[in-house]
Scaffold this motif. Structure first.
Motif, PDB file in Angstrom:
ATOM      1  N   LYS A   1     -14.920  -1.208 -20.087  1.00  4.56           N
ATOM      2  CA  LYS A   1     -14.037  -2.375 -20.023  1.00  4.56           C
ATOM      3  C   LYS A   1     -14.833  -3.661 -20.000  1.00  4.56           C
ATOM      4  CE  LYS A   1     -10.562   0.121 -17.299  1.00  4.56           C
ATOM      5  NZ  LYS A   1      -9.774   0.115 -16.027  1.00  4.56           N
TER       6      LYS A   1
ATOM      7  N   GLU B   1     -13.825  -8.605 -15.644  1.00  2.00           N
ATOM      8  CA  GLU B   1     -12.596  -9.298 -15.318  1.00  2.00           C
ATOM      9  C   GLU B   1     -12.696  -9.984 -13.961  1.00  2.00           C
ATOM     10  OE1 GLU B   1      -9.254  -6.653 -14.907  1.00  2.00           O
ATOM     11  OE2 GLU B   1     -10.297  -5.326 -13.505  1.00  2.00           O
TER      12      GLU B   1
ATOM     13  N   TYR C   1      -6.328 -14.843  -6.467  1.00  2.00           N
ATOM     14  CA  TYR C   1      -6.587 -13.470  -6.846  1.00  2.00           C
ATOM     15  C   TYR C   1      -6.020 -13.164  -8.227  1.00  2.00           C
ATOM     16  CZ  TYR C   1      -7.355 -12.881  -1.823  1.00  2.00           C
ATOM     17  OH  TYR C   1      -7.819 -12.991  -0.532  1.00  2.00           O
ATOM     18  N   ALA C   2      -6.588 -12.155  -8.832  1.00  2.00           N
ATOM     19  CA  ALA C   2      -5.956 -11.591 -10.017  1.00  2.00           C
ATOM     20  C   ALA C   2      -4.601 -11.044  -9.579  1.00  2.00           C
ATOM     21  CB  ALA C   2      -6.818 -10.473 -10.592  1.00  2.00           C
ATOM     22  N   ASP C   3      -3.591 -11.300 -10.365  1.00  2.00           N
ATOM     23  CA  ASP C   3      -2.225 -10.915  -9.988  1.00  2.00           C
ATOM     24  C   ASP C   3      -2.120  -9.434  -9.637  1.00  2.00           C
ATOM     25  OD1 ASP C   3      -0.528 -13.182 -12.301  1.00  2.00           O
ATOM     26  OD2 ASP C   3      -1.318 -13.473 -10.284  1.00  2.00           O
ATOM     27  N   SER C   4      -2.808  -8.607 -10.369  1.00  2.00           N
ATOM     28  CA  SER C   4      -2.691  -7.158 -10.176  1.00  2.00           C
ATOM     29  C   SER C   4      -3.319  -6.675  -8.876  1.00  2.00           C
ATOM     30  CB  SER C   4      -3.340  -6.418 -11.352  1.00  2.00           C
ATOM     31  OG  SER C   4      -4.730  -6.722 -11.415  1.00  2.00           O
ATOM     32  N   LEU C   5      -4.104  -7.540  -8.215  1.00  2.00           N
ATOM     33  CA  LEU C   5      -4.823  -7.119  -7.013  1.00  2.00           C
ATOM     34  C   LEU C   5      -4.283  -7.752  -5.737  1.00  2.00           C
ATOM     35  CD1 LEU C   5      -8.450  -7.285  -8.429  1.00  2.00           C
ATOM     36  CD2 LEU C   5      -6.957  -5.289  -8.230  1.00  2.00           C
ATOM     37  N   LYS C   6      -3.355  -8.667  -5.884  1.00  3.05           N
ATOM     38  CA  LYS C   6      -2.792  -9.321  -4.703  1.00  3.05           C
ATOM     39  C   LYS C   6      -2.181  -8.297  -3.759  1.00  3.05           C
ATOM     40  CE  LYS C   6      -1.662 -13.761  -6.843  1.00  3.05           C
ATOM     41  NZ  LYS C   6      -0.575 -14.660  -7.290  1.00  3.05           N
TER      42      LYS C   6
ATOM     43  N   ARG D   1      -3.759  -6.087  -1.993  1.00  5.31           N
ATOM     44  CA  ARG D   1      -4.691  -4.992  -1.693  1.00  5.31           C
ATOM     45  C   ARG D   1      -6.093  -5.485  -1.379  1.00  5.31           C
ATOM     46  NH1 ARG D   1      -6.244  -1.100  -5.035  1.00  5.31           N
ATOM     47  NH2 ARG D   1      -5.900  -2.268  -6.991  1.00  5.31           N
TER      48      ARG D   1
ATOM     49  N   LYS E   1      -7.721   2.615  -5.729  1.00  2.58           N
ATOM     50  CA  LYS E   1      -7.249   3.498  -6.786  1.00  2.58           C
ATOM     51  C   LYS E   1      -8.414   3.849  -7.701  1.00  2.58           C
ATOM     52  CE  LYS E   1      -2.892   0.910  -6.808  1.00  2.58           C
ATOM     53  NZ  LYS E   1      -1.947   0.131  -7.651  1.00  2.58           N
TER      54      LYS E   1
ATOM     55  N   GLU F   1      -8.680   3.474 -10.743  1.00  3.01           N
ATOM     56  CA  GLU F   1      -8.884   2.403 -11.712  1.00  3.01           C
ATOM     57  C   GLU F   1      -9.619   1.201 -11.136  1.00  3.01           C
ATOM     58  OE1 GLU F   1      -6.008   3.954 -10.955  1.00  3.01           O
ATOM     59  OE2 GLU F   1      -4.301   2.556 -11.016  1.00  3.01           O
ATOM     60  N   ASP F   2      -9.857   1.204  -9.820  1.00  2.22           N
ATOM     61  CA  ASP F   2     -10.685   0.161  -9.215  1.00  2.22           C
ATOM     62  C   ASP F   2     -12.174   0.464  -9.366  1.00  2.22           C
ATOM     63  OD1 ASP F   2      -8.287  -0.015  -6.555  1.00  2.22           O
ATOM     64  OD2 ASP F   2      -8.522  -1.430  -8.217  1.00  2.22           O
TER      65      ASP F   2
END
Length: 119
Positions: free
Chosen positions: A42, A45, A59-64, A66, A86, A88-89
């Protein structure tokens, strides 16, 4: 400015981990700092950023919810608390420092610390 990321490792899905970034050299300059990551295959990011005072974060929206970024200027160290991890982290996490807020020019980068999340 030199940045040294540490604290990465292997963690099971659902677990937590805190990584750190120690800053040295020109410690008197008021740098914003940030975390970025690059997973296998990847592109790098953005993860999170924090202002010099610590009063501003985003924060990146997808990580807010956590991930939590923080810093201790007395120790010249920034942290990233990662919860509910996860697979994917899984990525190499890089810390960066730069001037400007909220838009910073990140001119200084650490070498990265590997976080592996097993399923």
């Amino acid at each position: 400015v030199q940045l040294q990321a540490s604290g990465g490792g292997l963690v099971q899905a659902g677990g937590s981990l805190r990584i750190s970034c120690a800053r040295s050299g020109r410690t008197g300059t008021t740098y914003a700092m940030a975390w970025f990551r690059q997973g296998p295959g990847k592109e790098r990011e953005f993860v999170a950023a924090i202002s010099w005072t610590g009063g501003g974060t985003y924060y990146a929206d997808s990580l807010k919810g956590r991930f939590t970024i923080s810093r201790d200027n007395a120790k010249h160290t920034m942290y990233l608390q990662m919860n509910s991890l996860k697979p994917e982290d899984t990525a190499v996490y890089y810390c960066a420092a730069g001037v400007g807020w909220p838009i910073a020019q990140y001119d200084y980068w650490g070498q990265g610390t590997l976080v592996t999340v097993s399923s």
